[in-house]
Write an enzyme that holds these catalytic residues in place. Structure first.
Site, PDB file in Angstrom:
ATOM      1  N   TYR A 133      -2.222   0.297  10.769  1.00  0.00           N
ATOM      2  CA  TYR A 133      -2.305  -0.371   9.416  1.00  0.00           C
ATOM      3  C   TYR A 133      -1.032   0.142   8.547  1.00  0.00           C
ATOM      4  O   TYR A 133      -0.342  -0.619   7.865  1.00  0.00           O
ATOM      5  CB  TYR A 133      -3.643   0.533   8.651  1.00  0.00           C
ATOM      6  CG  TYR A 133      -3.518  -0.032   7.047  1.00  0.00           C
ATOM      7  CD1 TYR A 133      -4.049  -1.166   6.720  1.00  0.00           C
ATOM      8  CD2 TYR A 133      -3.654   0.869   6.488  1.00  0.00           C
ATOM      9  CE1 TYR A 133      -3.963  -1.738   5.674  1.00  0.00           C
ATOM     10  CE2 TYR A 133      -3.752   0.602   4.809  1.00  0.00           C
ATOM     11  CZ  TYR A 133      -3.946  -0.737   4.569  1.00  0.00           C
ATOM     12  OH  TYR A 133      -3.921  -1.256   3.442  1.00  0.00           O
ATOM     13  N   SER A 182       0.801  -1.251  -0.105  1.00  0.00           N
ATOM     14  CA  SER A 182      -0.185  -0.060  -0.074  1.00  0.00           C
ATOM     15  C   SER A 182       0.948   1.387   0.066  1.00  0.00           C
ATOM     16  O   SER A 182       2.109   1.108   0.275  1.00  0.00           O
ATOM     17  CB  SER A 182      -0.804   0.146   1.255  1.00  0.00           C
ATOM     18  OG  SER A 182      -1.449   1.215   1.234  1.00  0.00           O
TER      19      SER A 182
HETATM   20  P1  NDP Z   1     -11.913  -5.803  -0.024  1.00  0.00           P
HETATM   21  O1  NDP Z   1     -12.091  -5.669   1.444  1.00  0.00           O
HETATM   22  O2  NDP Z   1     -12.347  -5.447  -1.082  1.00  0.00           O
HETATM   23  O3  NDP Z   1     -11.160  -7.149  -0.105  1.00  0.00           O
HETATM   24  C1  NDP Z   1     -10.366  -7.750   0.758  1.00  0.00           C
HETATM   25  C2  NDP Z   1     -10.133  -9.231   0.523  1.00  0.00           C
HETATM   26  O4  NDP Z   1      -9.262  -9.813   1.671  1.00  0.00           O
HETATM   27  C3  NDP Z   1     -11.370 -10.010   0.494  1.00  0.00           C
HETATM   28  O5  NDP Z   1     -11.623 -11.041  -0.406  1.00  0.00           O
HETATM   29  C4  NDP Z   1     -11.483 -10.838   2.066  1.00  0.00           C
HETATM   30  O6  NDP Z   1     -12.176 -11.797   1.893  1.00  0.00           O
HETATM   31  C5  NDP Z   1     -10.046 -10.998   2.259  1.00  0.00           C
HETATM   32  N1  NDP Z   1      -9.695 -11.265   3.661  1.00  0.00           N
HETATM   33  C6  NDP Z   1      -9.593 -10.136   4.593  1.00  0.00           C
HETATM   34  N2  NDP Z   1      -9.380 -10.664   5.632  1.00  0.00           N
HETATM   35  C7  NDP Z   1      -9.201 -12.007   5.401  1.00  0.00           C
HETATM   36  C8  NDP Z   1      -8.635 -13.241   6.352  1.00  0.00           C
HETATM   37  N3  NDP Z   1      -8.439 -13.007   7.549  1.00  0.00           N
HETATM   38  N4  NDP Z   1      -8.610 -14.534   5.664  1.00  0.00           N
HETATM   39  C9  NDP Z   1      -8.895 -14.793   4.370  1.00  0.00           C
HETATM   40  N5  NDP Z   1      -9.030 -13.771   3.527  1.00  0.00           N
HETATM   41  C10 NDP Z   1      -9.304 -12.404   4.202  1.00  0.00           C
HETATM   42  O7  NDP Z   1     -10.192  -4.733  -0.211  1.00  0.00           O
HETATM   43  P2  NDP Z   1      -9.137  -4.490  -1.336  1.00  0.00           P
HETATM   44  O8  NDP Z   1      -9.497  -5.373  -2.285  1.00  0.00           O
HETATM   45  O9  NDP Z   1      -9.093  -2.956  -1.136  1.00  0.00           O
HETATM   46  O10 NDP Z   1      -7.988  -5.189  -0.516  1.00  0.00           O
HETATM   47  C11 NDP Z   1      -7.047  -5.910  -1.074  1.00  0.00           C
HETATM   48  C12 NDP Z   1      -5.685  -5.631  -0.430  1.00  0.00           C
HETATM   49  O11 NDP Z   1      -5.325  -4.296  -1.083  1.00  0.00           O
HETATM   50  C13 NDP Z   1      -5.713  -5.489   1.015  1.00  0.00           C
HETATM   51  O12 NDP Z   1      -4.260  -6.103   1.249  1.00  0.00           O
HETATM   52  C14 NDP Z   1      -5.287  -3.851   1.381  1.00  0.00           C
HETATM   53  O13 NDP Z   1      -4.901  -3.811   2.308  1.00  0.00           O
HETATM   54  C15 NDP Z   1      -4.791  -3.450  -0.031  1.00  0.00           C
HETATM   55  N6  NDP Z   1      -5.069  -2.135  -0.150  1.00  0.00           N
HETATM   56  C16 NDP Z   1      -6.150  -1.704  -0.573  1.00  0.00           C
HETATM   57  C17 NDP Z   1      -6.453  -0.555  -0.987  1.00  0.00           C
HETATM   58  C18 NDP Z   1      -7.506   0.370  -1.111  1.00  0.00           C
HETATM   59  O14 NDP Z   1      -7.662   1.668  -1.191  1.00  0.00           O
HETATM   60  N7  NDP Z   1      -8.788  -0.376  -1.380  1.00  0.00           N
HETATM   61  C19 NDP Z   1      -5.026   0.560  -1.380  1.00  0.00           C
HETATM   62  C20 NDP Z   1      -3.796  -0.188  -1.058  1.00  0.00           C
HETATM   63  C21 NDP Z   1      -3.854  -1.544  -0.628  1.00  0.00           C
HETATM   64  P3  NDP Z   1     -13.092 -12.331   3.012  1.00  0.00           P
HETATM   65  O15 NDP Z   1     -13.631 -11.271   3.592  1.00  0.00           O
HETATM   66  O16 NDP Z   1     -14.267 -13.225   2.300  1.00  0.00           O
HETATM   67  O17 NDP Z   1     -12.342 -13.260   3.948  1.00  0.00           O
HETATM   68  C1  8X3 Z   2      -5.255   1.593   1.599  1.00  0.00           C
HETATM   69  C2  8X3 Z   2      -4.943   3.250   1.326  1.00  0.00           C
HETATM   70  O1  8X3 Z   2      -4.412   5.396   1.870  1.00  0.00           O
HETATM   71  O2  8X3 Z   2      -6.292   4.255   2.962  1.00  0.00           O
HETATM   72  O3  8X3 Z   2      -4.219   0.914   1.913  1.00  0.00           O
HETATM   73  O4  8X3 Z   2      -3.913   3.662   3.505  1.00  0.00           O
HETATM   74  S1  8X3 Z   2      -4.971   4.069   2.688  1.00  0.00           S
END
Ligand code: NDP
Ligand code: 8X3
Length: 270
Positions: free
Chosen positions: A171, A158
């Site tokens: 985070y 991230s």
């Molecule tokens: P979403 O919430 O849309 O998706 C997150 C996914 O992670 C889901 O499929 C969820 O599946 C899975 N997950 C969460 N916790 C668990 C667990 N304990 N075990 C197994 N699976 C898990 O978020 P994003 O797609 O945005 O996030 C994906 C990644 O990108 C994360 O690592 C996030 O930190 C990172 N990220 C996101 C950003 C954003 O702005 N959206 C920016 C930068 C990074 P389920 O709930 O079915 O288990």
């Molecule tokens: C998710 C992006 O800026 O909310 O990783 O941390 S931010």
């Protein structure tokens, strides 16, 4: 072996179809978009997450649209024995054809001053984003090392793993750990020709903010108001780009933000 197979008219696995991409957190957001784009390119998939119904639905729709294998594997990345068992339970011909791991499952829970933070939120972030990534990597890396062909790990970090913003404390720390682990994996897996890359996105509209703000729709919506955030598909396109570079090229790290975002706290809103 391939030459002999050609003479005999036998197709090897590699000629028949592309290998498996193992994607964590494929029930939503980036992981789901990665599953869709890789399937479109002919890769077979192992898709994982905790919400089995979502995984089953995604598998059905991908199989209907593309001629690829999709295996669902439902578990919580925080539970080491569940991770081990889920990976061990995959059919042998799936395990032996895992070429790429996308460590994507992750979350933020809460945003606020550190002294007001809830230890349960901290545990969820550290256990998922850091320990979960490690457990999955430990279980899947042996198959990637043994795969005869392209080998790659993509960690979803991230912008929060590059800088720290007010209220982001734990985070940000967890994503800084992903940044460090990506570098460590690249060093340790160098002898095995495993490409190791990180994608570090800024603000992207997925379920991320609903999870972070514990179901508060107004707060989640506010995170994306007044500008065009990234979409899950933008991240999936980058993942595919990383995987489709020539054999001698490894892209180590990509930081991607919306055009309207200059750093974690500077966003040009309408
Ligand atoms: P979403 O919430 O849309 O998706 C997150 C996914 O992670 C889901 O499929 C969820 O599946 C899975 N997950 C969460 N916790 C668990 C667990 N304990 N075990 C197994 N699976 C898990 O978020 P994003 O797609 O945005 O996030 C994906 C990644 O990108 C994360 O690592 C996030 O930190 C990172 N990220 C996101 C950003 C954003 O702005 N959206 C920016 C930068 C990074 P389920 O709930 O079915 O288990
Ligand atoms: C998710 C992006 O800026 O909310 O990783 O941390 S931010």
């Amino acid at each position: 072996m391939e030459a002999v197979s050609k003479i005999l008219g036998i197709q090897t696995f590699k000629e028949m179809k592309k290998p498996f991409v193992y994607i964590t957190g494929a029930s939503a957001g980036f992981g789901k978009a990665c599953a869709e784009i890789f399937a479109k390119e002919g890769y077979s998939l192992v898709i994982t997450g905790r919400r089995n119904e979502r995984l089953a639905e995604l598998a059905e729709s991908i199989k209907a649209d593309h001629n690829v294998e999709v295996v669902t594997s439902c578990y919580d990345v925080r539970n080491e024995s569940e991770v081990k068992e889920a990976v061990a339970a995959l059919p042998d011909d799936v395990k032996s054809n895992i070429s790429i791991l996308i460590n994507n499952a992750g979350l933020a829970v809460g945003r606020g001053p550190i002294d007001e933070g809830l230890t349960d939120d901290w545990d969820r972030m550290i256990d998922t984003n850091v320990k979960g990534l490690l457990y999955v990597s430990k279980a899947v890396i042996p198959f990637i090392k043994a795969f005869d062909g392209h080998r790659q790990i993509i960690n979803i970090g991230s912008l929060a793993g590059k800088e720290v913003y007010p209220g982001g404390n734990v985070y940000c720390a967890s994503k800084h750990a992903v940044d460090a682990l990506t570098k460590g994996m690249r060093l340790d897996l160098l002898p095995y020709n495993v490409k190791v890359s990180q994608i570090a996105p800024g603000m992207a509209e997925t379920e991320f903010s609903m999870v972070r703000f514990k179901g508060n729709q107004d707060k989640a919506d506010a995170a994306y108001e007044g500008y065009d955030p990234l979409l899950a598909e933008d991240i999936a396109e980058i993942a595919l780009f990383l995987v489709t570079r020539p054999a001698h090229v490894n892209i180590n790290d990509i930081v991607i933000t919306p055009t309207a975002q200059a750093n974690s706290v500077t966003i040009k809103k309408n």
